[in-house]
Design a protein around this motif. Sequence first.
Motif, PDB file in Angstrom:
ATOM      1  N   GLU A 191      -0.653  48.686  20.029  1.00 22.96           N
ATOM      2  CA  GLU A 191      -0.923  50.092  20.343  1.00 22.96           C
ATOM      3  C   GLU A 191      -1.345  50.203  21.803  1.00 22.96           C
ATOM      4  OE1 GLU A 191      -2.686  51.733  16.165  1.00 22.96           O
ATOM      5  OE2 GLU A 191      -3.893  50.251  17.232  1.00 22.96           O
ATOM      6  N   ILE A 192      -0.653  51.044  22.543  1.00 22.57           N
ATOM      7  CA  ILE A 192      -0.996  51.294  23.937  1.00 22.57           C
ATOM      8  C   ILE A 192      -1.495  52.731  24.022  1.00 22.57           C
ATOM      9  CG2 ILE A 192      -0.116  51.437  26.286  1.00 22.57           C
ATOM     10  CD1 ILE A 192       1.996  49.344  25.449  1.00 22.57           C
ATOM     11  N   THR A 193      -2.806  52.881  24.152  1.00 29.92           N
ATOM     12  CA  THR A 193      -3.408  54.211  24.238  1.00 29.92           C
ATOM     13  C   THR A 193      -3.373  54.666  25.698  1.00 29.92           C
ATOM     14  OG1 THR A 193      -4.794  53.769  22.314  1.00 29.92           O
ATOM     15  CG2 THR A 193      -5.461  55.579  23.752  1.00 29.92           C
ATOM     16  N   LEU A 194      -2.870  55.873  25.882  1.00 29.03           N
ATOM     17  CA  LEU A 194      -2.605  56.407  27.224  1.00 29.03           C
ATOM     18  C   LEU A 194      -3.604  57.518  27.561  1.00 29.03           C
ATOM     19  CD1 LEU A 194       1.194  56.568  26.505  1.00 29.03           C
ATOM     20  CD2 LEU A 194       0.099  54.938  28.060  1.00 29.03           C
ATOM     21  N   PRO A 195      -3.776  57.843  28.839  1.00 32.32           N
ATOM     22  CA  PRO A 195      -4.709  58.908  29.215  1.00 32.32           C
ATOM     23  C   PRO A 195      -4.360  60.239  28.544  1.00 32.32           C
ATOM     24  CG  PRO A 195      -4.038  57.653  31.147  1.00 32.32           C
ATOM     25  CD  PRO A 195      -3.166  57.192  30.012  1.00 32.32           C
ATOM     26  N   PHE A 254      10.838  37.318  20.925  1.00 28.40           N
ATOM     27  CA  PHE A 254      10.484  38.595  21.554  1.00 28.40           C
ATOM     28  C   PHE A 254       9.178  38.474  22.343  1.00 28.40           C
ATOM     29  CE2 PHE A 254       7.912  42.473  21.348  1.00 28.40           C
ATOM     30  CZ  PHE A 254       8.698  43.302  22.127  1.00 28.40           C
ATOM     31  N   LEU A 255       8.143  37.902  21.712  1.00 25.25           N
ATOM     32  CA  LEU A 255       6.829  37.849  22.364  1.00 25.25           C
ATOM     33  C   LEU A 255       6.833  37.016  23.637  1.00 25.25           C
ATOM     34  CD1 LEU A 255       4.444  37.522  19.286  1.00 25.25           C
ATOM     35  CD2 LEU A 255       4.630  39.469  20.850  1.00 25.25           C
ATOM     36  N   TRP A 256       7.667  35.972  23.681  1.00 33.59           N
ATOM     37  CA  TRP A 256       7.695  35.126  24.872  1.00 33.59           C
ATOM     38  C   TRP A 256       8.852  35.499  25.803  1.00 33.59           C
ATOM     39  CZ3 TRP A 256       3.448  34.538  22.974  1.00 33.59           C
ATOM     40  CH2 TRP A 256       3.140  33.848  21.806  1.00 33.59           C
ATOM     41  N   PHE A 312       8.833  41.884  26.165  1.00 39.73           N
ATOM     42  CA  PHE A 312       7.381  42.008  26.065  1.00 39.73           C
ATOM     43  C   PHE A 312       6.727  41.724  27.415  1.00 39.73           C
ATOM     44  CE2 PHE A 312       3.088  40.604  24.763  1.00 39.73           C
ATOM     45  CZ  PHE A 312       2.708  41.742  24.071  1.00 39.73           C
ATOM     46  N   ARG A 313       7.324  40.836  28.185  1.00 39.03           N
ATOM     47  CA  ARG A 313       6.802  40.552  29.526  1.00 39.03           C
ATOM     48  C   ARG A 313       6.866  41.810  30.401  1.00 39.03           C
ATOM     49  NH1 ARG A 313      10.319  36.661  31.035  1.00 39.03           N
ATOM     50  NH2 ARG A 313       9.207  35.157  29.743  1.00 39.03           N
ATOM     51  N   GLY A 314       7.980  42.552  30.298  1.00 37.33           N
ATOM     52  CA  GLY A 314       8.122  43.780  31.078  1.00 37.33           C
ATOM     53  C   GLY A 314       7.144  44.854  30.646  1.00 37.33           C
ATOM     54  N   GLY A 317      -0.088  46.595  30.954  1.00 34.40           N
ATOM     55  CA  GLY A 317      -1.108  45.612  30.619  1.00 34.40           C
ATOM     56  C   GLY A 317      -0.755  44.978  29.280  1.00 34.40           C
ATOM     57  N   ARG A 318      -1.119  43.731  29.097  1.00 35.93           N
ATOM     58  CA  ARG A 318      -0.756  43.029  27.863  1.00 35.93           C
ATOM     59  C   ARG A 318      -1.599  43.530  26.696  1.00 35.93           C
ATOM     60  NH1 ARG A 318      -1.433  36.987  28.501  1.00 35.93           N
ATOM     61  NH2 ARG A 318      -3.610  37.495  28.084  1.00 35.93           N
TER      62      ARG A 318
END
Length: 200
Positions: free
Chosen positions: A7-11, A71-73, A77-79, A85-86
Amino acid sequence: MHAMQYEITLPADYDTGVIRKRVADKGHLLDAHPGLGLKAYLVRERGRQDSPVNQYAPFYLWRTVEGMNGFLWGPGFRGLSADFGRPAVRHWLGAGLVHGEAGRAAAAGETVGSPTTATREIVRLPEASDPAEAVERALADLPAHPALHTAAVAVDPSRWELLRFALWHGQAPEDASGVRYQVLHLSRPELDRLPAGRHW
């Protein structure tokens, strides 16, 4: 089967159109990813469907560990980590799966079955409860609803939490519990190879 989500919580003032464009541009890149059952590109928008936050929260069902690790490596996912942020990645062991009526229609090429919303519920299993019985109950309670595309049950044994996840065509039913998301895109390269029913 393995379930995974970050989950990437955004402003609060974040333009979620940026996420929509990202998914429109890159979502197809996993449409043929080996070992992937499905990836649902999920978003929540502050003020919609009772969401208090803007959030990008993709959800995955993996058929193989090799696919998940790839996928994770890998570069995708790197992009994402370079841009946002990871994120911490949650992981659950798959316990069961249902292919719903809408999902079968989508598999047959009917656009009417494509998922547009999702629900996710995580519940803590009491220490005195039998985890296997809780999973059996959760599987028995998976919805038999005409709008259901796919539903899964999984467990995080490090926290003894049970996950219920469902994809829906149209709005999720009012009585469907949990966090609600909008589905921007669904990659489903090996969903048909994930067997229905109990996974142990």
